[in-house]
Design an enzyme around this catalytic site. Structure first.
Site, PDB file in Angstrom:
ATOM      1  N   ASN A 103     -27.852  13.213 -47.423  1.00 30.15           N
ATOM      2  CA  ASN A 103     -27.138  12.780 -46.220  1.00 30.15           C
ATOM      3  C   ASN A 103     -26.141  11.710 -46.645  1.00 30.15           C
ATOM      4  O   ASN A 103     -26.532  10.695 -47.237  1.00 30.15           O
ATOM      5  CB  ASN A 103     -28.093  12.208 -45.174  1.00 30.15           C
ATOM      6  N   ARG A 117     -30.311  23.427 -39.550  1.00 31.08           N
ATOM      7  CA  ARG A 117     -31.382  22.483 -39.869  1.00 31.08           C
ATOM      8  C   ARG A 117     -31.757  21.719 -38.603  1.00 31.08           C
ATOM      9  O   ARG A 117     -30.913  21.049 -38.007  1.00 31.08           O
ATOM     10  CB  ARG A 117     -30.907  21.519 -40.961  1.00 31.08           C
ATOM     11  N   GLU A 161     -26.533  16.442 -44.228  1.00 30.62           N
ATOM     12  CA  GLU A 161     -25.823  15.781 -43.131  1.00 30.62           C
ATOM     13  C   GLU A 161     -24.547  15.159 -43.676  1.00 30.62           C
ATOM     14  O   GLU A 161     -24.568  14.529 -44.737  1.00 30.62           O
ATOM     15  CB  GLU A 161     -26.644  14.643 -42.493  1.00 30.62           C
ATOM     16  N   TYR A 211     -22.647   9.449 -45.448  1.00 34.50           N
ATOM     17  CA  TYR A 211     -21.678   9.034 -44.433  1.00 34.50           C
ATOM     18  C   TYR A 211     -20.639   8.055 -44.971  1.00 34.50           C
ATOM     19  O   TYR A 211     -19.485   8.103 -44.610  1.00 34.50           O
ATOM     20  CB  TYR A 211     -22.405   8.403 -43.231  1.00 34.50           C
ATOM     21  N   HIS A 228     -38.361  13.840 -38.571  1.00 32.33           N
ATOM     22  CA  HIS A 228     -37.087  13.131 -38.390  1.00 32.33           C
ATOM     23  C   HIS A 228     -37.351  11.970 -37.425  1.00 32.33           C
ATOM     24  O   HIS A 228     -36.824  11.929 -36.311  1.00 32.33           O
ATOM     25  CB  HIS A 228     -36.019  14.092 -37.866  1.00 32.33           C
ATOM     26  N   GLU A 234     -34.700  11.046 -44.478  1.00 28.47           N
ATOM     27  CA  GLU A 234     -34.311   9.648 -44.683  1.00 28.47           C
ATOM     28  C   GLU A 234     -35.476   8.658 -44.565  1.00 28.47           C
ATOM     29  O   GLU A 234     -35.487   7.806 -43.660  1.00 28.47           O
ATOM     30  CB  GLU A 234     -33.198   9.258 -43.698  1.00 28.47           C
TER      31      GLU A 234
HETATM   32  C1  FCB Z   1     -28.493   9.815 -40.052  1.00 31.64           C
HETATM   33  C2  FCB Z   1     -29.624  10.427 -39.250  1.00 31.64           C
HETATM   34  C3  FCB Z   1     -29.180  11.294 -38.110  1.00 31.64           C
HETATM   35  C4  FCB Z   1     -27.956  10.743 -37.424  1.00 31.64           C
HETATM   36  C5  FCB Z   1     -26.894  10.398 -38.415  1.00 31.64           C
HETATM   37  C6  FCB Z   1     -25.619   9.875 -37.797  1.00 31.64           C
HETATM   38  O1  FCB Z   1     -28.921   8.646 -40.643  1.00 31.64           O
HETATM   39  O2  FCB Z   1     -30.456  11.214 -40.084  1.00 31.64           O
HETATM   40  O3  FCB Z   1     -30.268  11.470 -37.242  1.00 31.64           O
HETATM   41  O4  FCB Z   1     -28.305   9.675 -36.624  1.00 31.64           O
HETATM   42  O5  FCB Z   1     -27.380   9.440 -39.318  1.00 31.64           O
END
Ligand code: FCB
Length: 467
Positions: free
Chosen positions: A292, A77, A372, A294, A120, A163
Site C-alpha cells: 500500500n 480486494r 492500494e 500513498y 482490515h 497494514e
Molecule cells: C490505507 C487504508 C485504507 C484507506 C487508505 C486511504 O491506510 O488501508 O483503508 O483508509 O489508507
C-alpha cells in the site's frame, strides 16, 4: 493517455474494506467491532460520523460488482467484517457468512477474481483484550479457517492483515485509530500479536488448502533525511524507517525484528512478549507481498528550542518517534499535496518497489502487488452530464502507474495494481470528508462514475492489448 507496459496476466482492480463501505452495522446478526465503539467516542471521528450506513455496500454489492465489470476490472480486494461472521459465543453467524458467499458468487459471475483480506482493522469488540491479548492471534487463525471453509472453494487469494503498522501504532500508541490507546509499549505488544496472528493464519490456510495464494499487505512510509550530511537527521530517518517499514518486513522475511529498533526500544521491546516458535511462525513463506503506497516524507531533527511536529500523522511520518525516536520535524518539499495533506511523490513508489525487490522479496522469490494506491481530493466537480471531473486524481494515478511500470522495466516482479478505492467511503478518523473513490456517492447513495473511472477503464483495456 500515457502508454504503460505491464506483463501479460497483470491484475487490474480496486480495493475496499468492510467497515469503510458495508454499513448494515446491526443487520443480520452483526455485532460491534472496535471501530463501532471508537466512533461513539466524542471527538474521535471528524464531524462525529460513524459507518453505521457507510455506502450501504451490504445491500448494494450487486451494483458495485456491476460497476467493476463495466470498468473491465479483473480483481477485487475486499475485507470481511469478523464480527459479522462470528458471534460473541464463538459460533459462526450463517447470515453474515451468506453475505460474503453471495458477494463472491456475484464477482465470479462477473468474471472478477475475489481477493479476500481477513483483517482490515475492525476487530470484534467481544474479544477480550483486543490485540494486547496473545489469545487474539489464535482466534484470528480460527477465523481464517472458518472463512476458508466457507469460501475456499471460490476464493484463491488471501491477505491475512492489512497494514498491521496502523493497527498497532495508530491503535495503541497515537490513539488516532481504534481502540484509541496511547501507550507505546502496548503498540509493540499489539504488533507482535498481529504478526503472530498472521503467521498462525498462514499455517491454517496452508493446512486447509496448499494451493491457496497467501500474503500480507503492509503500508510503507519511505522517509528521507532533510540533510543527508547531518547525523541527527540521518539517525531520525533510520529510526522512522525502522519502526514504519523494517519492523514488519524483517520478521516476515528474515524471522527477526530489526536489531537497531529493538535496541532503541530498550525495555519496551518485543522480547517481553515473544515466545518460542513465534518468529518461525511469523516468517512462514509467503506467496505474495501486498504494497500500500500513498506518499513519502522528509524529516529533520528539531533545532534546540524548536517546536516539533505532532509526531504521528498517518501517511506522512509513518513512525512513532515517541516510541523509538526523538521528535521529528516534517519538511515540506514544496510539491503538490492531496486533501490528506500527503505529498504526491510517484518517484517514491519506484524507489520503494525497487528497494523491496532488492532487499526482501527478490531474494525470497515473492512477487509484489500494489494492493492500494490512490488519492483524496476536495475538488471533484459534477458535470452537466452527471459525471464527476476529478482530473487531480487521474494525474495522481497516472503518475504512480508510470512509476510502477518503470520499476517493472527495471526488473521488479510486480504482478498487479488495485486502486484505492472503488467508491468514496468512510475514511476512518477523517469520516466521509476524505474521498478516494473512482465512483462517487450521492446523498441518496447512488454511485456516479468520476472521470477517473472512465480513464481507469481505458488504461486497463489498452494495457491488455498493448504488448
Ligand atoms: C490505507 C487504508 C485504507 C484507506 C487508505 C486511504 O491506510 O488501508 O483503508 O483508509 O489508507
Amino acid at each position: 493517455m500515457t502508454m504503460i507496459a505491464f506483463p501479460a496476466g497483470f491484475r487490474w482492480g480496486t480495493a475496499t474494506s468492510a467497515y469503510q463501505i458495508e454499513g448494515a452495522a446491526r443487520t443480520g446478526g452483526r455485532t460491534p467491532s472496535i471501530w463501532d465503539d471508537f466512533c461513539a467516542v466524542p471527538g474521535a471521528i471528524a464531524g462525529g460520523e460513524d459507518a453505521d450506513v457507510a455506502v450501504d455496500h451490504y445491500h448494494r454489492y450487486g451494483e458495485d460488482v456491476a460497476w467493476m465489470a463495466r470498468l473491465g476490472l479483473d480483481t477485487y480486494r475486499f475485507s470481511v467484517s469478523w464480527s459479522r461472521v462470528l458471534r460473541p459465543d464463538g459460533t459462526p453467524n450463517p447470515a453474515g457468512l451468506d453475505f460474503y458467499s453471495r458477494l463472491v458468487d456475484a464477482l465470479l459471475e462477473a468474471g472478477i477474481d475475489p481477493w479476500l483480506t481477513l483483517y482490515h482493522w475492525d476487530l470484534p469488540s467481544h474479544l477480550p483484550g483486543g490485540w494486547l491479548s496473545r489469545d487474539t492471534a489464535f482466534r484470528f487463525a480460527e477465523f481464517a479457517t472458518l472463512m476458508h471453509g466457507v469460501l475456499g472453494d471460490r476464493v484463491r487469494i488471501w491477505t491475512t492483515l492489512n497494514e498491521p503498522w496502523c493497527s498497532a501504532f495508530l491503535g495503541y500508541a497515537s490513539g488516532e485509530h481504534a481502540p484509541g490507546h496511547t501507550d507505546p509499549g502496548e503498540a509493540i505488544t499489539a504488533a507482535h500479536h498481529l504478526l503472530l496472528g498472521h503467521g498462525l493464519a498462514v499455517a491454517a490456510l496452508r493446512a486447509a488448502d496448499p494451493q491457496a495464494q497467501v500474503g500480507i499487505t503492509l503500508n510503507f512510509g519511505p522517509v528521507e533525511p532533510a540533510d543527508p550530511e547531518a547525523a541527527a537527521d540521518v539517525d531520525l530517518a533510520r529510526r522512522i524507517d525502522g519502526t514504519a517499514n523494517r519492523y514488519f518486513l524483517d520478521p516476515l522475511f528474515t524471522g527477526a525484528y530489526p536489531a537497531d529498533v529493538v535496541a532503541d526500544l530498550g525495555p519496551l521491546g518485543p522480547d517481553r512478549v515473544i515466545q518460542d516458535g513465534d518468529l518461525a511462525a511469523i516468517s512462514a513463506p509467503l506467496d505474495l507481498l501486498g504494497v500500500n503506497y500513498y506518499t513519502t516524507s522528509m524529516v529533520r531533527a528539531p533545532r534546540p528550542g524548536e517546536h516539533a511536529d505532532r509526531p504521528l500523522v498517518r501517511g506522512r511520518v509513518l513512525a512513532s518517534p515517541h516510541v523509538t525516536a526523538p521528535e521529528a520535524v516534517t519538511v515540506s518539499r514544496a510539491i503538490p499535496v492531496t486533501a490528506m495533506g500527503w505529498e504526491v511523490d510517484p518517484e517514491g513508489l519506484y524507489r520503494l518497489l525497487t528497494r523491496l525487490q532488492r532487499e526482501y522479496t527478490g531474494p525470497a522469490g515473492v512477487p509484489l502487488f500494489i494492493t492500494e494506491n490512490g488519492a483524496a481530493y476536495d475538488d471533484d466537480r459534477v458535470l452537466p452530464d452527471g459525471t464527476v471531473d476529478d482530473s487531480d486524481r487521474i494525474a495522481y494515478l497516472d503518475a504512480h502507474l508510470q512509476a510502477a511500470s518503470r520499476a517493472v522495466a527495471d526488473g521488479v516482479d510486480l504482478r498487479g495494481y488495485l486502486a484505492w478505492s472503488l467508491v468514496d467511503n468512510f475514511e476512518w478518523a477523517h469520516g466521509f470528508g476524505r474521498r478516494f473513490g473512482i465512483l462517487g456517492v450521492d446523498t441518496d447513495l447512488r454511485r456516479t462514475p468520476k472521470s477517473s473511472a472512465h480513464w481507469y477503464k481505458e488504461v486497463v483495456r489498452s494495457s491488455r492489448i498493448e504488448p
